[in-house]
Design a protein around this motif. Structure first.
Motif, PDB file in Angstrom:
ATOM      1  N   GLN A   1       0.831  -1.194   0.000  1.00 37.20           N
ATOM      2  CA  GLN A   1       0.000   0.000   0.000  1.00 37.20           C
ATOM      3  C   GLN A   1       0.873   1.255   0.000  1.00 37.20           C
ATOM      4  O   GLN A   1       0.631   2.186  -0.743  1.00 37.20           O
ATOM      5  CB  GLN A   1      -0.924  -0.026   1.202  1.00 37.20           C
TER       6      GLN A   1
ATOM      7  N   THR B   1       0.954   4.168  -2.932  1.00 35.84           N
ATOM      8  CA  THR B   1       0.625   5.574  -2.756  1.00 35.84           C
ATOM      9  C   THR B   1       1.839   6.461  -3.028  1.00 35.84           C
ATOM     10  O   THR B   1       1.693   7.564  -3.524  1.00 35.84           O
ATOM     11  CB  THR B   1       0.058   5.844  -1.346  1.00 35.84           C
TER      12      THR B   1
ATOM     13  N   THR C   1     -11.293   3.834  -5.078  1.00 36.65           N
ATOM     14  CA  THR C   1     -10.963   2.718  -4.196  1.00 36.65           C
ATOM     15  C   THR C   1     -12.118   1.725  -4.212  1.00 36.65           C
ATOM     16  O   THR C   1     -13.231   2.067  -4.609  1.00 36.65           O
ATOM     17  CB  THR C   1     -10.715   3.178  -2.744  1.00 36.65           C
TER      18      THR C   1
ATOM     19  N   LYS D   1     -12.398  -2.398  -9.401  1.00 40.88           N
ATOM     20  CA  LYS D   1     -11.119  -2.292 -10.105  1.00 40.88           C
ATOM     21  C   LYS D   1     -11.263  -2.694 -11.564  1.00 40.88           C
ATOM     22  O   LYS D   1     -10.785  -2.011 -12.456  1.00 40.88           O
ATOM     23  CB  LYS D   1     -10.078  -3.179  -9.425  1.00 40.88           C
TER      24      LYS D   1
ATOM     25  N   PHE E   1      -7.174   2.707  -7.395  1.00 41.08           N
ATOM     26  CA  PHE E   1      -6.494   2.017  -6.312  1.00 41.08           C
ATOM     27  C   PHE E   1      -7.343   0.905  -5.720  1.00 41.08           C
ATOM     28  O   PHE E   1      -7.086   0.449  -4.611  1.00 41.08           O
ATOM     29  CB  PHE E   1      -6.056   3.021  -5.249  1.00 41.08           C
ATOM     30  N   ALA E   2      -8.349   0.468  -6.461  1.00 36.49           N
ATOM     31  CA  ALA E   2      -9.156  -0.673  -6.045  1.00 36.49           C
ATOM     32  C   ALA E   2      -8.333  -1.941  -6.216  1.00 36.49           C
ATOM     33  O   ALA E   2      -7.466  -2.018  -7.085  1.00 36.49           O
ATOM     34  CB  ALA E   2     -10.433  -0.742  -6.881  1.00 36.49           C
TER      35      ALA E   2
ATOM     36  N   GLN F   1     -10.260  -5.717  -1.143  1.00 37.92           N
ATOM     37  CA  GLN F   1     -10.170  -4.442  -0.435  1.00 37.92           C
ATOM     38  C   GLN F   1     -11.447  -4.187   0.357  1.00 37.92           C
ATOM     39  O   GLN F   1     -12.540  -4.207  -0.191  1.00 37.92           O
ATOM     40  CB  GLN F   1      -9.922  -3.314  -1.432  1.00 37.92           C
TER      41      GLN F   1
ATOM     42  N   SER G   1      -9.895   0.847   1.978  1.00 35.70           N
ATOM     43  CA  SER G   1     -10.117   1.998   1.098  1.00 35.70           C
ATOM     44  C   SER G   1      -9.884   3.304   1.837  1.00 35.70           C
ATOM     45  O   SER G   1      -9.248   4.226   1.324  1.00 35.70           O
ATOM     46  CB  SER G   1     -11.543   1.968   0.540  1.00 35.70           C
TER      47      SER G   1
ATOM     48  N   ILE H   1      -6.145   3.846   2.362  1.00 37.43           N
ATOM     49  CA  ILE H   1      -5.517   4.291   1.112  1.00 37.43           C
ATOM     50  C   ILE H   1      -5.815   5.768   0.879  1.00 37.43           C
ATOM     51  O   ILE H   1      -4.929   6.551   0.529  1.00 37.43           O
ATOM     52  CB  ILE H   1      -5.994   3.423  -0.068  1.00 37.43           C
TER      53      ILE H   1
END
Length: 176
Positions: free
Chosen positions: A1, A5, A22, A28, A46-47, A51, A56, A59
């Motif tokens: 993660q 990021t 997310t 995704k 960013f999915a 998750q 989420s 993130i």
């Protein structure tokens, strides 16, 4: 993660970001950023598989910390009833629902506090799943989201009942 990021922050270059996404793998796989975003616009999906709403939220915290306040226009929060309601009725009694509900509430607040419009997106599911979805999960889920819409600057785009055929899906929850 953290690697993801960090890479994202470098890609954004500290500039203005239209949005990020997310959610779980059904989110995704459902979005092609090339179709909804100009190339190199600094938007990110960013999915990822498995998750949770807490993942989420975490993130998003990192993204806002790296990019800065008032630099992201909106956030697409992929939502499914199973994720919020913990995938089983047993988990409802184990306090997992309360944790997820709080994480969604915190996520919405995080977006608003950072100048981004939170937008919850419920993606379509294949007809076989849609027609057999447990109403004891779906109705309370939609009621909760309606309450968030009523009380906060939160919008939900609900494609759950969007009429697609089985041919539009790779499996029961993933669009082609």
């Amino acid at each position: 993660q953290a690697q993801m990021t960090y890479s994202m922050a470098n890609d954004f270059g500290g500039g203005r970001v239209n949005f990020f996404i997310t959610g779980n793998s059904s989110i995704k796989d459902a979005l092609d950023l090339k179709l909804i975003s100009p190339v190199n616009a600094g938007n990110g999906n960013f999915a990822s598989k498995g998750q949770t709403i807490s993942d989420s939220y975490s993130i998003a915290q990192n993204i806002f910390r790296l990019v800065g306040k008032n630099k992201i226009d909106f956030v697409l929060i992929g939502l499914t009833a199973d994720v919020l309601f913990c995938e089983s009725e047993e988990n409802l009694t184990a306090g997992v629902f309360d944790k997820n509900f709080q994480a969604l509430n915190d996520y919405i607040k995080l977006c608003l506090d950072n100048g981004a419009k939170p937008v919850g997106v419920i993606f379509p599911v294949a007809p076989a799943l849609r027609n057999n979805y447990r109403k004891n999960f779906l109705e309370p889920f939609l009621d909760i989201l309606s309450e968030f819409e009523r009380l906060r600057n939160f919008q939900v785009i609900n494609f759950f009942d969007f009429e697609l055929t089985a041919e539009n899906f790779f499996d029961a929850t993933h669009l082609n």
